[in-house]
Design an enzyme around this catalytic site. Structure first.
Site, PDB file in Angstrom:
ATOM      1  N   GLY A  59       0.696  -1.411  -0.058  1.00 43.06           N
ATOM      2  CA  GLY A  59       0.200   0.137   0.034  1.00 43.06           C
ATOM      3  C   GLY A  59       0.891   1.270   0.058  1.00 43.06           C
ATOM      4  O   GLY A  59       0.274   2.309  -0.453  1.00 43.06           O
ATOM      5  N   GLU A  91       3.875   3.968   6.358  1.00 40.32           N
ATOM      6  CA  GLU A  91       2.672   3.156   6.215  1.00 40.32           C
ATOM      7  C   GLU A  91       1.571   3.849   5.461  1.00 40.32           C
ATOM      8  O   GLU A  91       1.619   5.123   5.265  1.00 40.32           O
ATOM      9  CB  GLU A  91       2.386   2.836   7.670  1.00 40.32           C
ATOM     10  CG  GLU A  91       0.928   2.250   7.902  1.00 40.32           C
ATOM     11  CD  GLU A  91       0.856   0.624   7.445  1.00 40.32           C
ATOM     12  OE1 GLU A  91       1.158   0.350   6.067  1.00 40.32           O
ATOM     13  OE2 GLU A  91       0.574  -0.291   8.274  1.00 40.32           O
ATOM     14  N   ASP A  92       0.791   3.195   4.635  1.00 42.02           N
ATOM     15  CA  ASP A  92      -0.264   3.903   4.012  1.00 42.02           C
ATOM     16  C   ASP A  92      -1.311   4.367   4.742  1.00 42.02           C
ATOM     17  O   ASP A  92      -1.736   5.512   4.559  1.00 42.02           O
ATOM     18  CB  ASP A  92      -0.912   2.806   2.911  1.00 42.02           C
ATOM     19  CG  ASP A  92      -1.327   1.426   3.397  1.00 42.02           C
ATOM     20  OD1 ASP A  92      -1.295   1.325   4.456  1.00 42.02           O
ATOM     21  OD2 ASP A  92      -1.718   0.670   2.648  1.00 42.02           O
ATOM     22  N   ASP A  96      -5.712   2.083  10.535  1.00 42.87           N
ATOM     23  CA  ASP A  96      -7.108   1.774  10.698  1.00 42.87           C
ATOM     24  C   ASP A  96      -7.212   1.218  12.012  1.00 42.87           C
ATOM     25  O   ASP A  96      -7.251   2.107  13.110  1.00 42.87           O
ATOM     26  CB  ASP A  96      -7.573   0.635   9.566  1.00 42.87           C
ATOM     27  CG  ASP A  96      -8.993   0.450   9.762  1.00 42.87           C
ATOM     28  OD1 ASP A  96      -9.678   1.290  10.416  1.00 42.87           O
ATOM     29  OD2 ASP A  96      -9.330  -0.352   8.723  1.00 42.87           O
ATOM     30  N   PHE A 101     -13.807   3.418   3.283  1.00 43.59           N
ATOM     31  CA  PHE A 101     -12.702   2.500   2.982  1.00 43.59           C
ATOM     32  C   PHE A 101     -12.608   3.314   1.632  1.00 43.59           C
ATOM     33  O   PHE A 101     -13.268   3.646   0.714  1.00 43.59           O
ATOM     34  CB  PHE A 101     -13.549   1.219   2.491  1.00 43.59           C
ATOM     35  CG  PHE A 101     -12.268   0.333   1.952  1.00 43.59           C
ATOM     36  CD1 PHE A 101     -11.634  -0.575   3.073  1.00 43.59           C
ATOM     37  CD2 PHE A 101     -11.930   0.174   0.750  1.00 43.59           C
ATOM     38  CE1 PHE A 101     -10.536  -1.287   2.759  1.00 43.59           C
ATOM     39  CE2 PHE A 101     -10.992  -0.878   0.544  1.00 43.59           C
ATOM     40  CZ  PHE A 101     -10.264  -1.590   1.467  1.00 43.59           C
ATOM     41  N   VAL A 102     -11.033   3.436   1.452  1.00 40.86           N
ATOM     42  CA  VAL A 102     -10.337   4.524   0.442  1.00 40.86           C
ATOM     43  C   VAL A 102      -9.603   3.596  -0.634  1.00 40.86           C
ATOM     44  O   VAL A 102      -8.981   2.536   0.134  1.00 40.86           O
ATOM     45  CB  VAL A 102      -9.773   5.586   0.624  1.00 40.86           C
ATOM     46  CG1 VAL A 102     -10.642   6.692   1.362  1.00 40.86           C
ATOM     47  CG2 VAL A 102      -8.849   5.092   2.076  1.00 40.86           C
ATOM     48  N   ARG A 149      -4.848   0.527  -6.987  1.00 39.15           N
ATOM     49  CA  ARG A 149      -3.594   1.034  -6.529  1.00 39.15           C
ATOM     50  C   ARG A 149      -3.262   2.214  -7.443  1.00 39.15           C
ATOM     51  O   ARG A 149      -2.545   3.062  -7.063  1.00 39.15           O
ATOM     52  CB  ARG A 149      -2.531  -0.022  -6.119  1.00 39.15           C
ATOM     53  CG  ARG A 149      -3.059  -0.905  -5.402  1.00 39.15           C
ATOM     54  CD  ARG A 149      -1.565  -1.745  -4.868  1.00 39.15           C
ATOM     55  NE  ARG A 149      -1.957  -3.098  -4.545  1.00 39.15           N
ATOM     56  CZ  ARG A 149      -1.995  -3.121  -3.025  1.00 39.15           C
ATOM     57  NH1 ARG A 149      -2.274  -2.153  -2.217  1.00 39.15           N
ATOM     58  NH2 ARG A 149      -2.204  -4.371  -2.507  1.00 39.15           N
TER      59      ARG A 149
HETATM   60  P1  IMP Z   1      -4.890  -1.677  10.376  1.00 41.35           P
HETATM   61  O1  IMP Z   1      -4.093  -2.860  11.238  1.00 41.35           O
HETATM   62  O2  IMP Z   1      -6.176  -1.821  10.762  1.00 41.35           O
HETATM   63  O3  IMP Z   1      -4.403  -0.477  11.079  1.00 41.35           O
HETATM   64  O4  IMP Z   1      -4.910  -1.837   8.879  1.00 41.35           O
HETATM   65  C1  IMP Z   1      -3.696  -1.361   8.049  1.00 41.35           C
HETATM   66  C2  IMP Z   1      -3.864  -1.885   6.726  1.00 41.35           C
HETATM   67  O5  IMP Z   1      -5.046  -2.350   6.151  1.00 41.35           O
HETATM   68  C3  IMP Z   1      -3.306  -0.899   6.009  1.00 41.35           C
HETATM   69  O6  IMP Z   1      -1.812  -0.969   5.998  1.00 41.35           O
HETATM   70  C4  IMP Z   1      -4.173  -1.062   4.642  1.00 41.35           C
HETATM   71  O7  IMP Z   1      -3.047  -1.916   3.805  1.00 41.35           O
HETATM   72  C5  IMP Z   1      -5.197  -1.804   5.103  1.00 41.35           C
HETATM   73  N1  IMP Z   1      -6.415  -0.803   4.799  1.00 41.35           N
HETATM   74  C6  IMP Z   1      -6.950  -0.074   6.049  1.00 41.35           C
HETATM   75  N2  IMP Z   1      -8.008   0.587   5.645  1.00 41.35           N
HETATM   76  C7  IMP Z   1      -8.100   0.434   4.663  1.00 41.35           C
HETATM   77  C8  IMP Z   1      -8.873   1.417   3.239  1.00 41.35           C
HETATM   78  O8  IMP Z   1      -9.517   2.168   3.594  1.00 41.35           O
HETATM   79  N3  IMP Z   1      -8.440   1.088   2.123  1.00 41.35           N
HETATM   80  C9  IMP Z   1      -7.511   0.348   1.499  1.00 41.35           C
HETATM   81  N4  IMP Z   1      -6.743  -0.402   2.607  1.00 41.35           N
HETATM   82  C10 IMP Z   1      -6.915  -0.308   3.992  1.00 41.35           C
HETATM   83 MG    MG Z   2      -4.374  -3.414   1.343  1.00 39.25          MG
END
Ligand code: IMP
Ligand code: MG
Length: 173
Positions: free
Chosen positions: A43, A95-96, A99, A146-147, A159
């Site tokens: 990402g 990091e992208d 969440d 969700f983006v 992407r």
């Molecule tokens: P977390 O562990 O819940 O913080 O999620 C992190 C990972 O989930 C990110 O590095 C993304 O790859 C993916 N992710 C979380 N939210 C989104 C979204 O809105 N769109 C696309 N990927 C997401």
């Molecule tokens: Mg992803």
């Protein structure tokens, strides 16, 4: 996969402005250092490419692959590729999006186990939901949507979009 309905959340121009601002900050902070940027794949690849071309001090790059999502659903387990040796390095995680913060919390722990000199976490997007771990810096803020685009995917697609777009989910999902 059916085409998804989407609307632009941050245009390419807005993203470039935010990334430029972040690069200025990092240029100051790391002016006498030689950091290792640890790019969370897949990402963060577009974000990292734009940010690092504006980064002036000497630096090196490493890539780590982590995945936790299935479609638009938050997944359970995390998996990663092998980390490089980060002993006594000034590490900056790129990091992208943060969440749940689960991925970041987990990766930070892995990196700290390698005794870096310092660790900073930088994320392109802050999804405004409760996080298990916070990044030190975010480029942009979004609500709980969700983006896709600018490196972010849905099942591996979209992407390549230049903007960050909100996915309009069908009712009841
Ligand atoms: P977390 O562990 O819940 O913080 O999620 C992190 C990972 O989930 C990110 O590095 C993304 O790859 C993916 N992710 C979380 N939210 C989104 C979204 O809105 N769109 C696309 N990927 C997401
Ligand atoms: Mg992803």
């Amino acid at each position: 996969m059916q085409p998804v309905e989407m609307r632009v959340f941050f245009s390419s121009e807005e993203i470039q402005k935010a990334v430029g601002h972040l690069a200025n900050q990092l240029n100051q902070e790391y002016r006498d250092k030689e950091p290792v940027f640890l790019v969370v794949m897949n990402g963060a690849f577009v974000f990292a490419a734009d940010l690092l071309r504006r980064f002036k001090p000497p630096c090196s790059l490493a890539f780590v692959q982590i995945s936790s999502y299935v479609g638009t659903q938050r997944g359970q387990g995390l998996q990663t590729s092998v980390l490089p040796d980060l002993h006594q390095c000034d590490v900056v995680i790129l990091e992208d999006i943060v969440d749940s913060g689960h991925t970041l919390a987990w990766l930070k722990e892995k990196v700290w186990q390698q005794n870096p000199r310092s660790l900073k976490t930088v994320a392109m997007l802050n999804k405004q939901v409760p996080h298990l771990a916070e990044a030190d810096v975010y480029a942009l803020e979004i609500p709980d949507v969700f983006v896709i685009g600018y490196g972010l995917d849905i099942d591996g697609k979209y992407r390549n979009l230049p903007d960050i777009c909100e996915v309009v989910l069908p009712a009841g999902s």
